[in-house]
Enzyme design. Structure first.
Site, short mmCIF file in Angstrom:
data_model
loop_
_atom_site.label_atom_id
_atom_site.label_comp_id
_atom_site.label_asym_id
_atom_site.label_seq_id
_atom_site.Cartn_x
_atom_site.Cartn_y
_atom_site.Cartn_z
N HIS A 39 0.92 -1.31 0.07
CA HIS A 39 -0.03 0.06 0.25
C HIS A 39 0.84 1.29 0.01
O HIS A 39 1.90 1.25 0.74
CB HIS A 39 -0.79 -0.08 1.40
CG HIS A 39 -2.08 -0.87 1.23
ND1 HIS A 39 -2.98 -0.76 1.83
CD2 HIS A 39 -2.49 -1.93 0.24
CE1 HIS A 39 -4.11 -1.61 1.61
NE2 HIS A 39 -3.53 -2.27 0.81
N THR A 75 0.21 -3.71 -6.94
CA THR A 75 -0.50 -3.31 -8.50
C THR A 75 0.49 -2.86 -9.38
O THR A 75 1.35 -2.09 -9.40
CB THR A 75 -1.44 -2.15 -8.11
OG1 THR A 75 -2.26 -2.74 -7.12
CG2 THR A 75 -2.09 -1.88 -9.38
N SER A 106 -5.71 -5.55 -9.49
CA SER A 106 -5.67 -4.36 -10.19
C SER A 106 -5.79 -2.91 -9.58
O SER A 106 -6.07 -2.18 -10.19
CB SER A 106 -7.15 -4.54 -10.79
OG SER A 106 -8.27 -4.66 -10.17
N GLU A 108 -6.44 -0.16 -6.13
CA GLU A 108 -7.35 0.68 -5.31
C GLU A 108 -7.03 2.13 -5.25
O GLU A 108 -5.83 2.54 -5.49
CB GLU A 108 -7.51 0.40 -3.72
CG GLU A 108 -7.76 -1.10 -3.47
CD GLU A 108 -7.65 -1.63 -2.08
OE1 GLU A 108 -8.14 -2.30 -1.29
OE2 GLU A 108 -6.29 -1.42 -1.69
N ASN A 111 -4.45 3.82 -3.00
CA ASN A 111 -3.14 3.62 -3.31
C ASN A 111 -2.34 4.40 -4.53
O ASN A 111 -1.37 4.74 -4.66
CB ASN A 111 -2.56 2.31 -3.48
CG ASN A 111 -2.76 1.62 -1.93
OD1 ASN A 111 -2.48 1.94 -1.12
ND2 ASN A 111 -3.69 0.32 -2.05
N SER A 175 -11.59 -10.57 -7.08
CA SER A 175 -12.81 -10.58 -6.19
C SER A 175 -14.07 -10.84 -7.18
O SER A 175 -14.96 -10.93 -6.57
CB SER A 175 -12.91 -9.49 -5.36
OG SER A 175 -12.97 -8.23 -6.25
N GLY A 176 -13.99 -11.07 -8.43
CA GLY A 176 -14.95 -11.13 -9.57
C GLY A 176 -14.71 -12.16 -10.62
O GLY A 176 -13.51 -12.46 -10.62
N THR A 193 -9.69 -13.18 -0.82
CA THR A 193 -9.65 -13.05 0.74
C THR A 193 -11.08 -13.70 1.31
O THR A 193 -12.04 -13.86 0.61
CB THR A 193 -9.66 -11.64 0.99
OG1 THR A 193 -10.97 -10.92 0.41
CG2 THR A 193 -8.48 -10.84 0.53
N LYS A 196 -16.38 -13.51 3.00
CA LYS A 196 -17.34 -12.94 2.09
C LYS A 196 -18.41 -14.13 1.91
O LYS A 196 -18.49 -15.22 2.23
CB LYS A 196 -17.01 -12.66 0.78
CG LYS A 196 -15.97 -11.40 0.89
CD LYS A 196 -15.03 -10.92 -0.57
CE LYS A 196 -14.36 -9.89 -0.24
NZ LYS A 196 -13.77 -9.39 -1.41
N LYS A 256 -16.89 2.15 0.41
CA LYS A 256 -15.44 2.61 0.01
C LYS A 256 -14.86 2.75 -1.38
O LYS A 256 -13.77 3.25 -1.29
CB LYS A 256 -14.45 1.45 0.82
CG LYS A 256 -14.52 -0.06 0.05
CD LYS A 256 -13.90 -0.92 0.84
CE LYS A 256 -13.87 -2.35 0.36
NZ LYS A 256 -13.16 -3.48 0.96
#
Length: 345
Positions: A39, A75, A106, A108, A111, A175-176, A193, A196, A256
């Site tokens: 980060h 990233t 990909s 955020e 960052n 995440s997708g 992660t 979920k 977020k």
């Protein structure tokens, strides 16, 4: 594949030297992996940290002997040009043969935008950038005098002069479903992660498989890594309190998305601190922790990176490795042997 159990080095929460000491202790206590987030800015402005993962991993390689080291995740598309990532991980791999992986995602806004002043791209462009960066990194690791002209990146007669004999595996975070397909098409590993909707993991893994099949790849050669958020402590009240620092993880995507300022992220997270524990396995019962982590083993995950949220990481490492780790290793052996319902052999 052998199950590896690792430690998440929480760069957002701890200063570089302190984080290094925790990670060395994680190796000494028998953990197999250390993964650090990369980060530029942390989730919290007050008390937050953001050490450079590239610099820090070099130090960790010298301070450890056995653990596998890598990013979860970096990233390679906006703050960094892919050629610089290829150079850095070529060096890390040469210094620590067979002990380095490159975990990428990909990105955020928090960052990338503050560090560059550039508008944060939408999901499609970020995914296309990620795919192109992987192609360029791999070409730089395998060829000399690379002239590359892509939609987003270019090089001119570029050579990475120091690269390892053992290739550095690239793990793609998703995440997708579309990013998961990308992981299956081109990744040596896949990262996601915990905490979920359980149905999401089946969807993601199915898409990894679909991407691998479409590319004619052997799915069994793609490692599956998951960061598992675990607040285990013999004192249950302490385990719940330990989650509060990480309340940002429990925010919804709508809450977020687009936040670029740690002060604003901190404000929104603190307003939702009562939900912080919802992303974690929170327990004072070792068997409960093993059983809940076991659901991910049954899905076929082979790299379990454990993220303990508390400020006292030595306390967490001691209690987790003493109370939970032995039974978790036994559970992992059952899963890989295919004796658990739903487990992969």
């Amino acid at each position: 594949m052998t199950v590896r159990i690792g430690y998440k080095a929480s760069a957002e929460q701890f200063a570089p030297r302190e984080l290094l000491e925790f990670s060395v202790e994680a190796e000494e206590r028998g953990l197999d992996l250390v993964a650090i987030s990369d980060h530029f800015q942390p989730w919290r402005h007050h008390g937050g940290h953001a050490p450079s993962a590239l610099t820090w991993l070099g130090a960790l390689g010298q301070a450890t002997n056995r653990a596998v080291l890598g990013t979860s995740v970096l990233t390679p598309t906006l703050r960094y040009h892919p050629s610089i990532v290829a150079q850095a991980f070529g060096t890390l791999g040469a210094l620590n043969p067979g002990r380095v992986f490159l975990g990428i995602g990909s990105g955020e806004a928090m960052n990338e935008t503050p560090a560059t002043g550039l508008e944060f791209p939408g999901p499609k462009e970020r995914r296309l950038r990620l795919a192109e960066s992987i192609a360029l990194i791999r070409q730089l690791w395998t060829e000399e005098r690379v002239t590359f002209k892509g939609d987003y990146y270019e090089t001119s007669n570029a050579t990475i002069y120091d690269r390892p004999d053992v290739p550095v595996p690239i793990f793609v975070a998703a995440s997708g479903p579309l990013a998961a397909k990308l992981a299956g098409r081109v990744g040596d590993g896949f990262i996601c992660t915990s905490g979920k909707d359980p149905a999401l993991y089946t969807t993601l893994l199915d898409n990894v498989a679909e991407g691998a099949t479409a590319a004619g790849r052997d799915l069994s050669a793609i490692r599956r890594m998951i960061e598992i958020k675990v607040s285990y402590d013999r004192d249950l009240d302490y385990a719940y309190r330990a989650c509060h620092w990480w309340a940002a993880l429990a925010l919804t995507s709508d809450q977020k998305t687009g936040i670029e300022d740690p002060l604003e992220m901190e404000r929104v997270a603190d307003a939702n601190a009562d939900k912080a524990h919802t992303r974690f396995i929170v327990s004072n019962d070792p068997q409960e922790v093993v059983d809940r982590i076991g659901t991910y083993l049954d899905l076929g995950f082979q790299d379990l990176v454990i993220h303990g949220p508390g400020a006292d990481q030595r306390r967490f490492l001691a209690q987790f490795t003493d109370d939970v780790l032995p039974a978790l290793r036994d559970r992992a052996k059952l899963a890989t042997a295919g004796t658990d319902p739903g487990a992969e052999s």
